[in-house]
Write a protein that holds these residues in place. Structure first.
Motif, mmCIF file in Angstrom:
data_model
loop_
_atom_site.group_PDB
_atom_site.id
_atom_site.type_symbol
_atom_site.label_atom_id
_atom_site.label_comp_id
_atom_site.label_asym_id
_atom_site.label_seq_id
_atom_site.Cartn_x
_atom_site.Cartn_y
_atom_site.Cartn_z
ATOM 1 N N ILE A 106 0.817 -1.209 0.000
ATOM 2 C CA ILE A 106 0.000 0.000 0.000
ATOM 3 C C ILE A 106 0.852 1.261 0.000
ATOM 4 C CG2 ILE A 106 -1.851 -1.106 1.295
ATOM 5 C CD1 ILE A 106 -0.983 0.956 3.573
ATOM 6 N N PHE A 107 2.141 1.109 0.362
ATOM 7 C CA PHE A 107 2.983 2.289 0.478
ATOM 8 C C PHE A 107 3.580 2.736 -0.855
ATOM 9 C CE2 PHE A 107 3.953 1.195 5.122
ATOM 10 C CZ PHE A 107 2.905 1.996 5.540
ATOM 11 N N HIS A 108 3.693 1.825 -1.802
ATOM 12 C CA HIS A 108 4.505 2.192 -2.958
ATOM 13 C C HIS A 108 3.906 1.888 -4.328
ATOM 14 C CE1 HIS A 108 5.695 -1.993 -3.298
ATOM 15 N NE2 HIS A 108 5.873 -1.995 -2.007
ATOM 16 N N SER A 109 2.883 1.042 -4.405
ATOM 17 C CA SER A 109 2.396 0.774 -5.751
ATOM 18 C C SER A 109 0.877 0.680 -5.763
ATOM 19 C CB SER A 109 3.017 -0.498 -6.314
ATOM 20 O OG SER A 109 2.596 -1.598 -5.586
ATOM 21 N N ASP A 110 0.312 0.980 -6.904
ATOM 22 C CA ASP A 110 -1.134 0.967 -7.032
ATOM 23 C C ASP A 110 -1.748 2.084 -6.176
ATOM 24 O OD1 ASP A 110 -1.379 -1.159 -8.684
ATOM 25 O OD2 ASP A 110 -2.742 -2.254 -7.388
ATOM 26 N N ALA A 167 -4.885 2.356 -0.647
ATOM 27 C CA ALA A 167 -5.318 2.947 0.617
ATOM 28 C C ALA A 167 -5.955 4.327 0.408
ATOM 29 C CB ALA A 167 -4.140 3.055 1.579
ATOM 30 N N LEU A 168 -5.583 4.991 -0.696
ATOM 31 C CA LEU A 168 -6.133 6.321 -0.944
ATOM 32 C C LEU A 168 -7.661 6.298 -0.981
ATOM 33 C CD1 LEU A 168 -5.626 9.297 -1.649
ATOM 34 C CD2 LEU A 168 -5.714 8.662 -4.046
ATOM 35 N N LEU A 203 0.300 6.695 -7.562
ATOM 36 C CA LEU A 203 0.521 8.019 -6.988
ATOM 37 C C LEU A 203 1.957 8.429 -7.247
ATOM 38 C CD1 LEU A 203 -1.251 7.754 -3.525
ATOM 39 C CD2 LEU A 203 -1.894 9.237 -5.415
ATOM 40 N N PRO A 204 2.229 9.729 -7.345
ATOM 41 C CA PRO A 204 3.623 10.164 -7.460
ATOM 42 C C PRO A 204 4.379 9.818 -6.181
ATOM 43 C CG PRO A 204 2.170 12.042 -7.085
ATOM 44 C CD PRO A 204 1.279 10.859 -7.299
ATOM 45 N N GLN A 205 5.676 9.615 -6.347
ATOM 46 C CA GLN A 205 6.510 9.367 -5.168
ATOM 47 C C GLN A 205 6.787 10.671 -4.442
ATOM 48 O OE1 GLN A 205 10.048 7.347 -6.321
ATOM 49 N NE2 GLN A 205 8.947 5.538 -7.006
ATOM 50 N N GLY A 206 7.362 10.525 -3.259
ATOM 51 C CA GLY A 206 7.773 11.703 -2.499
ATOM 52 C C GLY A 206 8.898 12.433 -3.236
#
Lengths: 221, 221, 221
Positions: B154-158, B161-162, B203-206
């Protein structure tokens, strides 16, 4: 926490609980040393393994967490045991490894039975009893491995958690009840666990993805 | 646990909850198989994913854990479902993957809404409502990945969680209330989730540390 | 939650608590960025680090979790802070790194003292006090690292959790009590933490297995 009738049994049970906790402490400390953690890390991981198992148990079965902090005496011994592990020559630990596995098996059994008995006492359904016994028996080791950055050992090698699960089944099906049969069950778990270590038993893995490539292909598509 | 007025809605909600739980069970089992865990590991990770999500939800919103163990029927089905996953040819699972994603989206939505509604009921502040919906919706998947030794998906792809977070916002801002709008929100989450899978939205990365070297240099200095 | 006598002290304590929480938020967000997590991942990991520390504290010392959700104001600031971290040029973050470490040290100290004081208030044994202070002080960082797929930093590098542990000892041995000495203890923790960062102090590792090969050999045998 347990009232099995005879005072003698209660005392024995307390002792088994202590033995198990200490074995968990040692296994946590040894994993920390293997991961080249610093001294404090060795203490913390030792405590997490031992009392984290209890923490998961208390969480899963709604016992207030403060009962963990009240185990006065146990914290002291655990601290001492980790100190000893840090001080003694590693050669000795290797020689004692069989005993550590043995004590750990006692912990597995004692915690698993506690979890299953509680689940029964709140009239949980059968499968919940099995899960409660599995997670309370093997939860400390899972936490240990996660905090050591490892895949939890119980998931992929050795037969470990299965004995906790089977204990849960025996209690859930009411095959085992009363202090003496419970004690017999504990012995059985310990024996099975020792045999599975001795003969290096392993459970089969899940489905082999011999067509895993097609899965990846599909993903790329 | 939920009382949305009409008996029909309650029943529907229960069913959605079950569908979601089973999807979580399947996703946990599949990840375990991918990680080459043994059969017991597949069961345990399946249960952790499904009921761990509920566990985090109960923990975060102070519901007694024992309500999880009382889901009698659900444990039985979950057990069966994992057994089916282990037995059937992997080819079939590949073909069903879209359905699994769909059911999982239902679980995400149902859990997220539960979390948000509870947070509202205890008059939590807006941002807490959003966090509650996010963590209850995506918590099981986070646990699954941690216990599989992975960085949580959930932290990095797709975008996953949003949608849970946005559902929390809609409820927190009181845009959505009452049984029918809640149901509509659920459908919206499912649709958004499916779209984000279908079009592989990310989502874009930080911040990109294009000057990361300078950071490392500073550390070495 | 704390009643140290003078109203001034209570206010000060609240402020320290906020400073610490925000520092935890930043550290979580920065780790997420380093791990190339997406924007939502940066928010989630920031919140997990800050409120996860509080969650572990509440869990370990039986405070209802809902007290976390009631920190109205703090969630809002945390959200803003993460947004700022995402927006500002990374160069600035590098320049502020010393301040982040400083604020983080305040959080470490404030949380550790809270944990220790609570353990004292329920008359926990000495070692439990030390563990409570360690886990409440360093728990958020542990969660952060686990969810970032890292070995928890507190286990292997820098001297971090030790200061929390020593604070617990000082309180457990009743060397420190009352508002003024507690405040002094907090300052001492912050200073020690800053010194250990500045001079890059490290604790020694556990036993060196210079005979590790023999251990592996034994395993293979």
């Amino acid at each position: 926490m347990f009232c099995f009738g005879g005072g003698k049994i209660i005392v024995t049970w307390e002792i088994l609980n202590i033995i198990g906790t200490l074995a968990f402490v040692i296994s946590g400390a040894l994993v920390a040393i293997e991961e080249k953690y610093d001294i404090l890390g060795v203490y913390v991981l030792g405590f997490i393994t031992a009392f984290g198992g209890g923490l998961i148990r208390n969480l899963l079965i709604d016992i207030p967490i403060r009962t963990i902090w009240e185990q006065d005496f146990l914290f002291g011994i655990a601290f001492l045991v980790i100190t000893v592990v840090l001080i003694i020559p590693s050669k000795w630990i290797l020689q004692w490894q069989k005993w550590i596995v043995f004590f750990d098996a006692i912990g597995l059994g004692a915690f698993a039975i506690q979890g299953a008995n509680f689940a029964v006492s709140i009239k949980a359904p059968f499968i919940a009893i099995v899960i409660a016994s599995t997670m309370t028996g093997a939860g400390g080791g899972m936490l240990r491995d996660v905090f050591a950055g490892r895949k939890p050992m119980i998931f992929h090698s050795d037969i470990y958690a299965l004995w906790a699960a089977l204990a849960g089944m025996a209690i859930g099906l009411n095959i085992v009840n009363g202090p003496y049969m419970t004690f017999f069950l504990l012995m059985l778990i310990v024996i099975c666990r020792m045999l599975s270590v001795y003969y290096a038993w392993n459970l089969p893995q899940g489905i082999k993805w011999n067509d895993q490539q097609s899965m990846n292909n599909k993903r790329d598509a």
